[in-house]
Design an enzyme around this catalytic site. Structure first.
Site, short mmCIF file in Angstrom:
data_model
loop_
_atom_site.label_atom_id
_atom_site.label_comp_id
_atom_site.label_asym_id
_atom_site.label_seq_id
_atom_site.Cartn_x
_atom_site.Cartn_y
_atom_site.Cartn_z
N TYR A 50 -14.38 53.03 2.60
CA TYR A 50 -14.33 53.16 1.09
C TYR A 50 -14.95 51.93 0.48
O TYR A 50 -15.04 51.96 -0.82
CB TYR A 50 -12.89 53.20 0.79
CG TYR A 50 -12.15 54.66 1.38
CD1 TYR A 50 -12.78 55.47 1.92
CD2 TYR A 50 -10.77 54.66 1.16
CE1 TYR A 50 -12.19 56.67 2.56
CE2 TYR A 50 -10.32 55.68 1.98
CZ TYR A 50 -11.02 56.65 2.51
OH TYR A 50 -10.33 57.85 3.19
N LYS A 75 -8.78 52.52 8.08
CA LYS A 75 -9.67 53.12 9.13
C LYS A 75 -10.93 52.53 9.58
O LYS A 75 -11.51 51.96 8.46
CB LYS A 75 -9.95 54.64 8.50
CG LYS A 75 -8.75 55.27 7.66
CD LYS A 75 -9.22 56.69 7.25
CE LYS A 75 -8.20 57.17 6.29
NZ LYS A 75 -8.34 56.63 5.02
N LEU A 190 -5.09 68.09 -2.90
CA LEU A 190 -5.10 68.82 -4.19
C LEU A 190 -6.43 69.71 -4.22
O LEU A 190 -6.74 70.14 -5.15
CB LEU A 190 -5.05 68.16 -5.59
CG LEU A 190 -3.66 67.11 -5.29
CD1 LEU A 190 -3.73 66.28 -6.52
CD2 LEU A 190 -2.55 68.05 -5.23
N ILE A 229 -1.51 62.35 0.79
CA ILE A 229 -1.92 61.11 0.06
C ILE A 229 -2.87 61.51 -1.20
O ILE A 229 -4.10 61.25 -1.02
CB ILE A 229 -2.75 60.27 1.09
CG1 ILE A 229 -3.58 60.92 1.99
CG2 ILE A 229 -1.81 59.43 1.72
CD1 ILE A 229 -4.72 59.93 2.59
N LYS A 231 -4.72 61.29 -4.28
CA LYS A 231 -5.39 60.27 -5.13
C LYS A 231 -5.41 59.94 -7.06
O LYS A 231 -5.56 61.22 -7.33
CB LYS A 231 -7.01 59.86 -4.87
CG LYS A 231 -7.74 61.16 -4.94
CD LYS A 231 -9.27 61.17 -4.49
CE LYS A 231 -9.34 61.08 -3.14
NZ LYS A 231 -10.60 61.29 -2.26
N SER A 232 -5.21 59.05 -7.46
CA SER A 232 -5.34 59.17 -8.81
C SER A 232 -5.35 57.59 -9.27
O SER A 232 -5.00 56.76 -8.56
CB SER A 232 -4.19 59.76 -9.49
OG SER A 232 -4.25 59.55 -10.85
N ARG A 237 -0.73 60.48 -14.07
CA ARG A 237 -0.83 61.37 -13.10
C ARG A 237 0.18 60.67 -11.88
O ARG A 237 0.49 61.65 -10.91
CB ARG A 237 -2.17 61.54 -12.71
CG ARG A 237 -2.62 62.70 -11.65
CD ARG A 237 -1.89 63.99 -11.88
NE ARG A 237 -2.49 64.61 -13.22
CZ ARG A 237 -3.81 64.97 -13.18
NH1 ARG A 237 -4.42 65.08 -12.21
NH2 ARG A 237 -4.20 65.31 -14.43
N ASN A 241 2.81 62.83 -9.92
CA ASN A 241 2.63 63.09 -8.26
C ASN A 241 3.90 62.75 -7.42
O ASN A 241 3.93 63.33 -6.50
CB ASN A 241 1.29 62.59 -7.58
CG ASN A 241 0.12 63.07 -8.24
OD1 ASN A 241 0.21 64.25 -8.77
ND2 ASN A 241 -1.07 62.44 -7.72
#
Length: 275
Positions: A50, A75, A190, A229, A231-232, A237, A241
């Site tokens: 990432y 990871k 989502l 997990i 993401k935002s 938000r 969540n």
């Protein structure tokens, strides 16, 4: 508010909701982690691929919450497979994160054509023994990959992180994981592109509980015993969540959501997903 924790097969546990961080950059993710911790998150998921581990580490350091209270996953991708490359790979991730250990270290993809995931896993076992990871697991592994891993090593993965949402349910994979004591964790929970959240089915269910479609989907993951997990980077938000513990889906809700399943061939191939 305390987020429920799911026991892992090595005696540790993982918060059932975490913060996904792909594709946020360092600056975005630093702010997102600080905001997320402020509203109650205690679980952050990142990866070497990432390119945002520095920002994740800064966010954790700037959150005002003790390191041991935050569950951190990273990871290592294909460049760290085989020949003990994962040792230097994790050391570099820890340096970027500013941490002494991660709570969960995952093999990002199996890459079966290279046939190095078993030797990589044996390196992960050594990293676990050394205390640089508190638990080890995999991402995007299918039952055939896990069969090989379990047969040829000493440690059953604690977690398998795979693409799951109401369009991509992966029932057989989840059943396999459960039968082998592996916790299933959902990435892209989502859906992608907003199509899932535009479903009238989810809108109708949300109206019953005064919840958004996204909150309904997160509750679906929880009610299916999945770690999730989303993401935002938006404070509102992020808070939404987590606002999913005052309702549960009933049998009729789950049956309606089941109609959104696109079948066993839905989703992206685990070996080329890019996740």
């Amino acid at each position: 508010m305390a987020i429920p924790r799911v026991p892992l097969n090595n005696g540790t546990s993982i918060p059932q909701i975490g913060l996904g961080t792909s594709p946020l950059d360092d600056a975005e993710v630093e702010r997102a982690v600080i905001e997320a911790v402020a509203v109650g998150y205690r679980h952050v998921d990142t990866a070497a691929k990432y390119g945002n581990e520095v920002g994740v580490g800064r966010g954790i350091a700037g959150s005002g919450v003790a390191r041991e209270e935050i569950f951190v996953t990273t990871k290592l991708d294909g460049g760290y497979q085989g020949d003990d490359r994962a040792i230097a790979g994790l050391d570099a991730s820890l340096e970027r994160l500013g941490l002494d250990y991660v709570d969960l270290l995952l093999i990002h993809w199996p890459l079966p054509a290279r046939d190095e995931f078993v030797s990589t896993w044996k390196t992960y076992e050594r990293l676990l023994a050394a205390g640089k990871a508190r638990a080890i697991g995999v991402s995007n592994f299918k039952p055939a990959h896990l069969d090989k891993l379990i047969a040829e090593t000493e440690t059953v993965p604690a977690v398998n992180q795979i693409q799951i949402n109401p369009n991509v349910t992966r029932h057989e994979q989840r059943q396999y994981d459960a039968e082998h004591g592996i916790v299933t964790e959902s990435w892209s929970p989502l859906g992608a592109g907003g199509d899932l959240l535009a479903s009238p089915v989810l809108a109708r269910i949300g109206e019953r509980y005064d919840k958004t479609p996204g909150q309904v989907v997160i509750r679906w993951h929880l009610d299916n015993d999945l770690v999730v997990i989303p993401k935002s980077k938006t404070p509102q938000r992020l808070a939404e969540n987590l606002d999913v513990f005052d309702f549960s889906l009933d049998a009729d809700d789950l049956a309606a959501i089941a109609t959104l399943d696109k079948g066993p061939d839905a989703g992206v191939d685990s070996d080329v997903s890019g996740h």
